[in-house]
Every structure is written in structure tokens, then in C-alpha cells.
Design a protein around this motif. Structure first.
Motif, PDB file in Angstrom:
ATOM      1  N   UNK A  90       2.392   5.413  -2.158  1.00  0.00           N
ATOM      2  CA  UNK A  90       3.154   4.166  -2.108  1.00  0.00           C
ATOM      3  C   UNK A  90       2.283   3.067  -1.493  1.00  0.00           C
ATOM      4  N   UNK A  91       2.004   2.001  -2.244  1.00  0.00           N
ATOM      5  CA  UNK A  91       1.223   0.897  -1.682  1.00  0.00           C
ATOM      6  C   UNK A  91       2.031   0.134  -0.638  1.00  0.00           C
ATOM      7  N   UNK A  92       1.349  -0.368   0.369  1.00  0.00           N
ATOM      8  CA  UNK A  92       1.982  -1.276   1.335  1.00  0.00           C
ATOM      9  C   UNK A  92       2.216  -2.591   0.605  1.00  0.00           C
ATOM     10  N   UNK A  93       3.433  -3.067   0.613  1.00  0.00           N
ATOM     11  CA  UNK A  93       3.743  -4.331  -0.062  1.00  0.00           C
ATOM     12  C   UNK A  93       3.453  -5.496   0.879  1.00  0.00           C
ATOM     13  N   UNK A 119       6.127   6.625   6.478  1.00  0.00           N
ATOM     14  CA  UNK A 119       5.444   7.579   5.619  1.00  0.00           C
ATOM     15  C   UNK A 119       6.143   8.917   5.720  1.00  0.00           C
ATOM     16  N   UNK A 120       5.893   9.753   4.748  1.00  0.00           N
ATOM     17  CA  UNK A 120       6.464  11.085   4.699  1.00  0.00           C
ATOM     18  C   UNK A 120       5.386  12.071   4.314  1.00  0.00           C
ATOM     19  N   UNK A 121       5.590  13.282   4.714  1.00  0.00           N
ATOM     20  CA  UNK A 121       4.655  14.340   4.356  1.00  0.00           C
ATOM     21  C   UNK A 121       4.609  14.491   2.839  1.00  0.00           C
ATOM     22  N   UNK A 122       3.434  14.659   2.291  1.00  0.00           N
ATOM     23  CA  UNK A 122       3.173  14.828   0.866  1.00  0.00           C
ATOM     24  C   UNK A 122       3.357  13.533   0.069  1.00  0.00           C
ATOM     25  N   UNK A 123       3.531  12.400   0.748  1.00  0.00           N
ATOM     26  CA  UNK A 123       3.542  11.092   0.093  1.00  0.00           C
ATOM     27  C   UNK A 123       2.499  10.248   0.796  1.00  0.00           C
ATOM     28  N   UNK A 124       1.469   9.841   0.048  1.00  0.00           N
ATOM     29  CA  UNK A 124       0.413   9.036   0.626  1.00  0.00           C
ATOM     30  C   UNK A 124       0.789   7.562   0.666  1.00  0.00           C
ATOM     31  N   UNK A 125      -0.008   6.802   1.368  1.00  0.00           N
ATOM     32  CA  UNK A 125       0.128   5.343   1.417  1.00  0.00           C
ATOM     33  C   UNK A 125      -1.227   4.744   1.081  1.00  0.00           C
ATOM     34  N   UNK A 126      -1.225   3.494   0.659  1.00  0.00           N
ATOM     35  CA  UNK A 126      -2.475   2.773   0.461  1.00  0.00           C
ATOM     36  C   UNK A 126      -2.247   1.303   0.764  1.00  0.00           C
ATOM     37  N   UNK A 127      -3.317   0.633   1.144  1.00  0.00           N
ATOM     38  CA  UNK A 127      -3.257  -0.797   1.449  1.00  0.00           C
ATOM     39  C   UNK A 127      -4.559  -1.442   1.017  1.00  0.00           C
ATOM     40  N   UNK A 128      -4.441  -2.631   0.464  1.00  0.00           N
ATOM     41  CA  UNK A 128      -5.621  -3.423   0.132  1.00  0.00           C
ATOM     42  C   UNK A 128      -6.055  -4.134   1.412  1.00  0.00           C
ATOM     43  N   UNK A 129      -7.319  -3.981   1.763  1.00  0.00           N
ATOM     44  CA  UNK A 129      -7.871  -4.607   2.955  1.00  0.00           C
ATOM     45  C   UNK A 129      -8.755  -5.781   2.539  1.00  0.00           C
ATOM     46  N   UNK A 130      -8.663  -6.865   3.310  1.00  0.00           N
ATOM     47  CA  UNK A 130      -9.368  -8.105   2.982  1.00  0.00           C
ATOM     48  C   UNK A 130     -10.505  -8.371   3.948  1.00  0.00           C
TER      49      UNK A 130
END
Length: 147
Positions: A90-93, A119-130
Motif C-alpha cells: 500500500x503506497x503512502x498517500x 501497517x499490517x503483517x504481510x502487507x508492505x508499504x511504500x513511499x516516494x521520497x523527494x
């Protein structure tokens, strides 16, 4: 064994899912994951060689149960309006970032505060960094998985 936390930085590209797939391939090719059938807990004669493909890896029932304790345990990035589910990212909005960290433009300096994102176990997160000029620089993937 319990779950393991993992995180990775990759160069920015607009297609988050393509970035995830490339990262998964690199981690698999490097063998940088937990291979349950080759583990030190097995007698040496019973250890199996690592699989030759991601498909072969996930055909193994023990891998399906225990995971790899790495980015290999998530398969795709969910799109807008899609709910994250088991083995997704799930991307950070922008709304989440603004609400929890007070900015739309996340940087590496913010990563230490990312525990504010659900966050939850077995679900990743991602974020675009500037970078300092607010240009997208990299993508940060993190999560925890494995049993």
C-alpha cells in the motif's frame, strides 16, 4: 521463527509496481531472502538448493506458510481505490503524509518517523521520497512478514 522486518530503497520511477517487480527480481537473484528448505535447522544432507525462479519458490508449501522474510512476500502495489490485502503493498498517500507528518513531499529524513503509518503483517508499504528540490528521488519499501 516469527515475522521479520524488511526495508529497501530503490531509484524513483513513476510506476511503483514496476519498481517493486524489479526489486523482487534483484532480491531473488541475489538470494537475499530466507530459504526455509535450505535452512541451518535442517541436516546438511537434507538442505535443498534454492529455486531457479520466483514461480518455483512459491510452489513450495513451506514457503507459502513461512514466507521469505523479505520483499518477496509481497506481490504487487495496490492502485488508488484498491484496498490492501495479504501480500500487497500500500503506497503512502499524499493525504496520509500530510495528516501524519505535515507534508506532501516526504524525504529520507522522514523515514525514521514512518511508524506513524498504519501497517499490517504481510502487507508492505511504500513511499516516494523527494530530494531537496522536491523532485522524486527514490522509493522506500518496508514491511514485516514471515512466520
Amino acid at each position: 521463527m516469527g515475522a521479520s522486518e524488511w526495508d529497501y530503497y530503490v531509484p524513483y520511477q513513476e510506476d511503483l509496481n514496476a519498481a517493486l517487480q524489479r526489486l523482487r527480481r534483484e532480491v531473488f537473484d541475489a538470494g537475499d531472502y530466507y530459504w526455509v528448505n535450505g535452512g541451518d535447522w535442517r541436516p546438511e544432507a537434507e538442505r535443498e538448493p534454492r529455486p531457479q525462479s520466483l514461480e518455483e519458490l512459491w510452489e513450495d508449501e513451506l514457503v507459502q506458510e513461512t514466507g521469505t522474510h523479505s520483499i518477496l512476500d509481497v506481490f504487487h502495489v495496490v492502485g488508488p481505490g484498491e484496498s490492501p490485502d495479504y501480500s500487497t503493498v500500500a503506497p503512502v498517500t499524499a493525504e496520509e503524509a500530510r495528516e501524519r507528518l505535515g507534508t506532501d513531499e516526504l524525504t529520507r529524513a522522514h523515514v525514521t518517523d514512518f511508524d506513524v503509518f498504519p501497517r499490517s503483517r504481510w502487507i508492505g508499504r511504500c513511499a516516494v521520497l523527494h530530494d531537496d528540490e522536491d523532485a522524486p528521488q527514490e522509493i522506500y519499501f518496508w514491511g514485516h512478514s514471515g512466520d
